[in-house]
Design a protein around this motif. Structure first.
Motif, PDB file in Angstrom:
ATOM      1  N   SER A 173       0.828  -1.210   0.000  1.00 11.12           N
ATOM      2  CA  SER A 173       0.000   0.000   0.000  1.00 11.12           C
ATOM      3  C   SER A 173       0.863   1.262   0.000  1.00 11.12           C
ATOM      4  CB  SER A 173      -0.916   0.014   1.224  1.00 11.12           C
ATOM      5  OG  SER A 173      -1.834  -1.041   1.152  1.00 11.12           O
ATOM      6  N   MET A 174       1.932   1.261   0.786  1.00  8.62           N
ATOM      7  CA  MET A 174       2.826   2.423   0.812  1.00  8.62           C
ATOM      8  C   MET A 174       3.515   2.619  -0.533  1.00  8.62           C
ATOM      9  SD  MET A 174       4.489   2.463   4.643  1.00  8.62           S
ATOM     10  CE  MET A 174       5.462   1.018   4.364  1.00  8.62           C
ATOM     11  N   GLU A 175       3.928   1.537  -1.169  1.00  8.47           N
ATOM     12  CA  GLU A 175       4.578   1.647  -2.475  1.00  8.47           C
ATOM     13  C   GLU A 175       3.586   2.078  -3.549  1.00  8.47           C
ATOM     14  OE1 GLU A 175       6.442  -2.200  -2.525  1.00  8.47           O
ATOM     15  OE2 GLU A 175       8.219  -1.432  -1.502  1.00  8.47           O
ATOM     16  N   PHE A 176       2.334   1.640  -3.444  1.00 11.19           N
ATOM     17  CA  PHE A 176       1.283   2.111  -4.351  1.00 11.19           C
ATOM     18  C   PHE A 176       1.112   3.622  -4.194  1.00 11.19           C
ATOM     19  CE2 PHE A 176      -3.025   3.352  -5.328  1.00 11.19           C
ATOM     20  CZ  PHE A 176      -3.297   2.699  -6.511  1.00 11.19           C
ATOM     21  N   GLN A 177       1.066   4.076  -2.945  1.00 10.55           N
ATOM     22  CA  GLN A 177       0.904   5.505  -2.672  1.00 10.55           C
ATOM     23  C   GLN A 177       2.069   6.313  -3.230  1.00 10.55           C
ATOM     24  OE1 GLN A 177      -1.844   6.807  -1.493  1.00 10.55           O
ATOM     25  NE2 GLN A 177      -1.091   8.899  -1.519  1.00 10.55           N
ATOM     26  N   SER A 178       3.282   5.786  -3.135  1.00  7.94           N
ATOM     27  CA  SER A 178       4.452   6.477  -3.690  1.00  7.94           C
ATOM     28  C   SER A 178       4.328   6.650  -5.192  1.00  7.94           C
ATOM     29  CB  SER A 178       5.733   5.703  -3.373  1.00  7.94           C
ATOM     30  OG  SER A 178       5.969   5.660  -2.000  1.00  7.94           O
ATOM     31  N   SER A 179       3.925   5.589  -5.894  1.00 13.28           N
ATOM     32  CA  SER A 179       3.733   5.684  -7.340  1.00 13.28           C
ATOM     33  C   SER A 179       2.611   6.653  -7.676  1.00 13.28           C
ATOM     34  CB  SER A 179       3.431   4.304  -7.937  1.00 13.28           C
ATOM     35  OG  SER A 179       4.587   3.515  -7.949  1.00 13.28           O
ATOM     36  N   PHE A 180       1.555   6.629  -6.873  1.00 15.93           N
ATOM     37  CA  PHE A 180       0.433   7.539  -7.102  1.00 15.93           C
ATOM     38  C   PHE A 180       0.881   8.993  -6.962  1.00 15.93           C
ATOM     39  CE2 PHE A 180      -3.154  10.052  -5.575  1.00 15.93           C
ATOM     40  CZ  PHE A 180      -4.048   9.858  -6.614  1.00 15.93           C
ATOM     41  N   GLN A 181       1.653   9.277  -5.932  1.00 15.48           N
ATOM     42  CA  GLN A 181       2.132  10.645  -5.728  1.00 15.48           C
ATOM     43  C   GLN A 181       3.051  11.081  -6.871  1.00 15.48           C
ATOM     44  OE1 GLN A 181       3.756  10.407  -1.762  1.00 15.48           O
ATOM     45  NE2 GLN A 181       1.856  11.121  -0.836  1.00 15.48           N
ATOM     46  N   PHE A 182       3.895  10.168  -7.349  1.00 16.50           N
ATOM     47  CA  PHE A 182       4.767  10.510  -8.479  1.00 16.50           C
ATOM     48  C   PHE A 182       3.936  10.817  -9.719  1.00 16.50           C
ATOM     49  CE2 PHE A 182       7.057   9.523 -12.323  1.00 16.50           C
ATOM     50  CZ  PHE A 182       8.206  10.276 -12.157  1.00 16.50           C
ATOM     51  N   LEU A 183       2.947   9.963 -10.015  1.00 12.96           N
ATOM     52  CA  LEU A 183       2.098  10.195 -11.180  1.00 12.96           C
ATOM     53  C   LEU A 183       1.321  11.501 -11.037  1.00 12.96           C
ATOM     54  CD1 LEU A 183       0.666   6.693 -12.079  1.00 12.96           C
ATOM     55  CD2 LEU A 183       2.224   8.084 -13.421  1.00 12.96           C
ATOM     56  N   ASN A 184       0.823  11.765  -9.859  1.00 22.29           N
ATOM     57  CA  ASN A 184       0.074  12.996  -9.616  1.00 22.29           C
ATOM     58  C   ASN A 184       0.939  14.227  -9.880  1.00 22.29           C
ATOM     59  OD1 ASN A 184      -2.226  14.449  -8.882  1.00 22.29           O
ATOM     60  ND2 ASN A 184      -1.605  14.541  -6.732  1.00 22.29           N
ATOM     61  N   SER A 185       2.169  14.216  -9.388  1.00 19.64           N
ATOM     62  CA  SER A 185       3.051  15.371  -9.619  1.00 19.64           C
ATOM     63  C   SER A 185       3.462  15.464 -11.091  1.00 19.64           C
ATOM     64  CB  SER A 185       4.276  15.320  -8.708  1.00 19.64           C
ATOM     65  OG  SER A 185       5.090  14.221  -9.014  1.00 19.64           O
ATOM     66  N   SER A 186       3.630  14.324 -11.756  1.00 17.01           N
ATOM     67  CA  SER A 186       3.956  14.343 -13.188  1.00 17.01           C
ATOM     68  C   SER A 186       2.817  14.939 -14.005  1.00 17.01           C
ATOM     69  CB  SER A 186       4.255  12.929 -13.690  1.00 17.01           C
ATOM     70  OG  SER A 186       5.410  12.416 -13.084  1.00 17.01           O
ATOM     71  N   ILE A 187       1.599  14.562 -13.679  1.00 25.13           N
ATOM     72  CA  ILE A 187       0.435  15.083 -14.392  1.00 25.13           C
ATOM     73  C   ILE A 187       0.287  16.584 -14.131  1.00 25.13           C
ATOM     74  CG2 ILE A 187      -2.097  15.013 -14.491  1.00 25.13           C
ATOM     75  CD1 ILE A 187      -1.814  11.943 -14.056  1.00 25.13           C
ATOM     76  N   LYS A 188       0.502  16.989 -12.893  1.00 21.78           N
ATOM     77  CA  LYS A 188       0.441  18.416 -12.569  1.00 21.78           C
ATOM     78  C   LYS A 188       1.503  19.183 -13.366  1.00 21.78           C
ATOM     79  CE  LYS A 188       0.609  21.714  -8.733  1.00 21.78           C
ATOM     80  NZ  LYS A 188       1.132  22.752  -9.560  1.00 21.78           N
ATOM     81  N   GLY A 189       2.709  18.625 -13.476  1.00 19.45           N
ATOM     82  CA  GLY A 189       3.764  19.275 -14.253  1.00 19.45           C
ATOM     83  C   GLY A 189       3.409  19.388 -15.722  1.00 19.45           C
ATOM     84  N   LEU A 190       2.798  18.333 -16.268  1.00 20.60           N
ATOM     85  CA  LEU A 190       2.373  18.372 -17.671  1.00 20.60           C
ATOM     86  C   LEU A 190       1.273  19.414 -17.884  1.00 20.60           C
ATOM     87  CD1 LEU A 190       2.337  14.564 -18.599  1.00 20.60           C
ATOM     88  CD2 LEU A 190       3.902  16.320 -19.441  1.00 20.60           C
TER      89      LEU A 190
END
Length: 134
Positions: free
Chosen positions: A110-127
């Motif tokens: 669950s923690m590793e899922f959350q880490s990937s989610f946060q990375f994707l969220n910041s990537s999408i925000k950057g795009l």
């Protein structure tokens, strides 16, 4: 004009989230069956499944150089292979679920899922910011 490559922008995190979600289901199923006689705990080899998903995404299909070789087809983006967990201390009724081990693996997943989610969220925000010219 430069095109946006989502594979470059997101890296392995979209595949990682999909596989972590599938692994969560498997681990939750193990926990739900902790008292079921004869139930065998299962798990996914996350690293192998991620490598397979990345290899297929990048077009690195296996080829056979001899007619006796396996073709490597059939895995194509489906569910990863479920494996049985080796019990640390099997119960008398044949159940191999160790609740503490399963909870630990579930929480880490669950923690590793959350880490990937946060990375994707910041990537999408950057795009989005880049598209808006900010």
């Amino acid at each position: 004009m430069t095109t946006i490559s989502f594979d470059n922008a997101f890296g392995i995190h979209d595949d990682a989230m999909r596989l972590r979600s599938q692994r969560s289901e498997v681990l939750a199923n193990n926990l739900a069956n902790a008292d079921t006689p004869g139930y065998k705990a299962r798990d996914i080899d996350f690293q192998a499944a991620l490598q397979e998903a990345q290899g297929q995404q990048e077009g690195m299909a296996m080829t056979a150089s001899d007619s006796g070789h396996m073709t490597g087809e059939g895995g194509g983006g489906g569910s990863p292979e479920l494996m049985y967990r080796n019990p640390i201390q099997p119960s008398i009724d044949g159940n191999t679920v160790d609740t503490q081990t399963e909870m630990s693996k579930y929480m880490r997943n669950s923690m590793e899922f959350q880490s990937s989610f946060q990375f994707l969220n910041s990537s999408i925000k950057g795009l989005k910011d880049a598209l808006a010219g900010q």
